[in-house]
Design a protein around this motif. Structure first.
Motif, PDB file in Angstrom:
ATOM      1  N   ASP A 131      38.933  43.708  31.521  1.00  0.00           N
ATOM      2  CA  ASP A 131      39.501  43.601  29.946  1.00  0.00           C
ATOM      3  C   ASP A 131      40.262  44.461  29.349  1.00  0.00           C
ATOM      4  OD1 ASP A 131      37.323  41.142  29.654  1.00  0.00           O
ATOM      5  OD2 ASP A 131      35.942  42.439  29.807  1.00  0.00           O
ATOM      6  N   LEU A 132      40.677  44.196  28.354  1.00  0.00           N
ATOM      7  CA  LEU A 132      41.648  45.093  27.505  1.00  0.00           C
ATOM      8  C   LEU A 132      41.035  45.994  26.783  1.00  0.00           C
ATOM      9  CD1 LEU A 132      44.076  42.334  26.441  1.00  0.00           C
ATOM     10  CD2 LEU A 132      44.476  43.842  28.460  1.00  0.00           C
ATOM     11  N   PHE A 133      39.735  45.904  26.710  1.00  0.00           N
ATOM     12  CA  PHE A 133      39.121  47.238  26.253  1.00  0.00           C
ATOM     13  C   PHE A 133      38.132  47.794  27.287  1.00  0.00           C
ATOM     14  CE2 PHE A 133      39.640  43.549  23.238  1.00  0.00           C
ATOM     15  CZ  PHE A 133      40.264  44.181  22.065  1.00  0.00           C
ATOM     16  N   SER A 134      37.658  49.208  26.432  1.00  0.00           N
ATOM     17  CA  SER A 134      37.007  49.879  27.664  1.00  0.00           C
ATOM     18  C   SER A 134      35.350  49.584  27.506  1.00  0.00           C
ATOM     19  CB  SER A 134      37.000  51.624  27.227  1.00  0.00           C
ATOM     20  OG  SER A 134      36.529  51.544  25.888  1.00  0.00           O
ATOM     21  N   MET A 135      34.842  49.594  28.699  1.00  0.00           N
ATOM     22  CA  MET A 135      33.565  49.307  28.749  1.00  0.00           C
ATOM     23  C   MET A 135      32.580  50.268  29.095  1.00  0.00           C
ATOM     24  SD  MET A 135      33.106  47.105  32.236  1.00  0.00           S
ATOM     25  CE  MET A 135      34.010  45.752  31.683  1.00  0.00           C
ATOM     26  N   TYR A 136      31.276  50.123  28.502  1.00  0.00           N
ATOM     27  CA  TYR A 136      30.396  51.298  28.813  1.00  0.00           C
ATOM     28  C   TYR A 136      29.112  50.512  29.589  1.00  0.00           C
ATOM     29  CZ  TYR A 136      26.388  54.632  28.754  1.00  0.00           C
ATOM     30  OH  TYR A 136      25.682  55.629  28.901  1.00  0.00           O
TER      31      TYR A 136
ATOM     32  N   ARG B 250      37.733  52.646  31.401  1.00  0.00           N
ATOM     33  CA  ARG B 250      38.763  52.545  30.723  1.00  0.00           C
ATOM     34  C   ARG B 250      39.198  50.931  30.992  1.00  0.00           C
ATOM     35  NH1 ARG B 250      41.107  55.087  34.896  1.00  0.00           N
ATOM     36  NH2 ARG B 250      42.958  54.040  35.959  1.00  0.00           N
ATOM     37  N   ALA B 251      40.097  50.441  29.826  1.00  0.00           N
ATOM     38  CA  ALA B 251      40.525  49.086  30.034  1.00  0.00           C
ATOM     39  C   ALA B 251      41.349  48.780  31.309  1.00  0.00           C
ATOM     40  CB  ALA B 251      41.257  48.797  28.721  1.00  0.00           C
ATOM     41  N   ARG B 252      41.182  47.984  31.781  1.00  0.00           N
ATOM     42  CA  ARG B 252      41.764  47.438  33.420  1.00  0.00           C
ATOM     43  C   ARG B 252      41.578  48.617  34.268  1.00  0.00           C
ATOM     44  NH1 ARG B 252      43.324  42.265  33.496  1.00  0.00           N
ATOM     45  NH2 ARG B 252      44.186  41.374  31.471  1.00  0.00           N
ATOM     46  N   GLY B 253      40.673  49.561  34.034  1.00  0.00           N
ATOM     47  CA  GLY B 253      40.320  50.300  35.270  1.00  0.00           C
ATOM     48  C   GLY B 253      39.285  50.129  35.908  1.00  0.00           C
ATOM     49  N   SER B 254      38.901  51.146  36.905  1.00  0.00           N
ATOM     50  CA  SER B 254      37.755  50.897  37.974  1.00  0.00           C
ATOM     51  C   SER B 254      37.308  52.136  38.041  1.00  0.00           C
ATOM     52  CB  SER B 254      38.286  50.233  39.287  1.00  0.00           C
ATOM     53  OG  SER B 254      39.303  50.941  39.848  1.00  0.00           O
ATOM     54  N   SER B 255      36.102  52.017  38.749  1.00  0.00           N
ATOM     55  CA  SER B 255      35.147  53.371  38.878  1.00  0.00           C
ATOM     56  C   SER B 255      34.307  53.270  40.240  1.00  0.00           C
ATOM     57  CB  SER B 255      34.033  53.767  37.571  1.00  0.00           C
ATOM     58  OG  SER B 255      33.441  54.816  38.141  1.00  0.00           O
ATOM     59  N   TYR B 256      34.111  54.160  40.990  1.00  0.00           N
ATOM     60  CA  TYR B 256      33.251  54.323  42.084  1.00  0.00           C
ATOM     61  C   TYR B 256      31.982  54.957  41.958  1.00  0.00           C
ATOM     62  CZ  TYR B 256      37.134  52.467  44.793  1.00  0.00           C
ATOM     63  OH  TYR B 256      38.171  51.803  45.297  1.00  0.00           O
TER      64      TYR B 256
END
Length: 222
Positions: A101-106, A132-138
């Motif tokens: 998405d274009l918004f950050s998510m929790y 963050r928006a359009r980001g990724s996490s491990y």
């Protein structure tokens, strides 16, 4: 030679007044045709508004995150026959969560469970984080099951142990929220895997993962 012009006056008689009971006559003229440019501008404005609404819905409508189980490492698998059939099992798992998405998510929580033949053996829950928006996490997590007593599927477990390969089910779920202005939209994602463990050399013999799309409920105002 000179000529003379004479102007003769013609007597003019005024029109007689209408009779008192005469009906009034109203002449209605057809409307003057307007130019077609106004109608064209109105159609173009309506079309532009529809395109703007469609583009806004496409960009702002939330989509669930994409979850991948990128790595599964077997720490140990051990079966004890005495005094009853028990199972010791330990996995290290790495999840990749992608925000589309274009918004950050929790992400509020990660839940990873392991089952055998459709029956859950145990699970572990890890706290989430902000992406963050359009980001990724491990996210790395460890699932330890020690002294798990196997009752319902003991016969099948003994049969799989004799073959040397035990199939397990790994299921990972992600729960979180996506904040847009003053509204929080719940988001969910899930990935399911089939993991076959070689009990002889303590390795992963085979794994097959498939993501699942989940529908999120109605928005909740914050």
């Amino acid at each position: 030679m000179s000529s003379k012009h004479s102007t003769a006056s013609i007597p003019y008689a005024p029109l007689p007044p209408p009779p008192p009971n005469a009906a009034a006559v109203v002449v209605v003229l057809p409307p003057y045709p307007r130019h077609g440019g106004f109608r064209l501008r109105r159609c173009l404005g309506f079309s532009a508004a529809l395109l703007l609404v469609a583009a806004s819905a496409f960009l702002l409508f939330p989509s669930d995150p994409a979850v991948q189980l990128t790595r599964i490492r077997l720490n140990r698998v051990r079966v004890s026959m005495s005094p009853s059939l028990t199972l010791d099992l330990s996995f290290n798992l790495t999840l990749r969560v992608q925000n589309r998405d274009l918004f950050s998510m929790y992400l509020r929580s990660f839940n990873v469970s392991v089952g055998y033949r459709g029956r859950e053996l145990g699970f572990v829950t890890t706290e989430g984080e902000r992406i963050r928006a359009r980001g990724s996490s491990y996210v790395d997590t460890t699932l330890d099951l020690d002294g798990l007593q196997v009752v319902h599927d003991a016969f099948y477990l003994l049969e799989d142990l004799a073959k040397g390969v035990v199939p397990f089910d790994a299921d990972a779920k992600v729960n979180g929220v996506l904040g847009i202005l003053f509204v929080e939209l719940p988001i969910k994602a899930r990935v399911s895997c089939e993991v076959s463990v070689n009990v002889k050399n303590q390795t992963i013999a085979h794994q097959n993962c498939s993501p699942e799309e989940l529908f999120h409920p109605s928005p909740v105002k914050s």
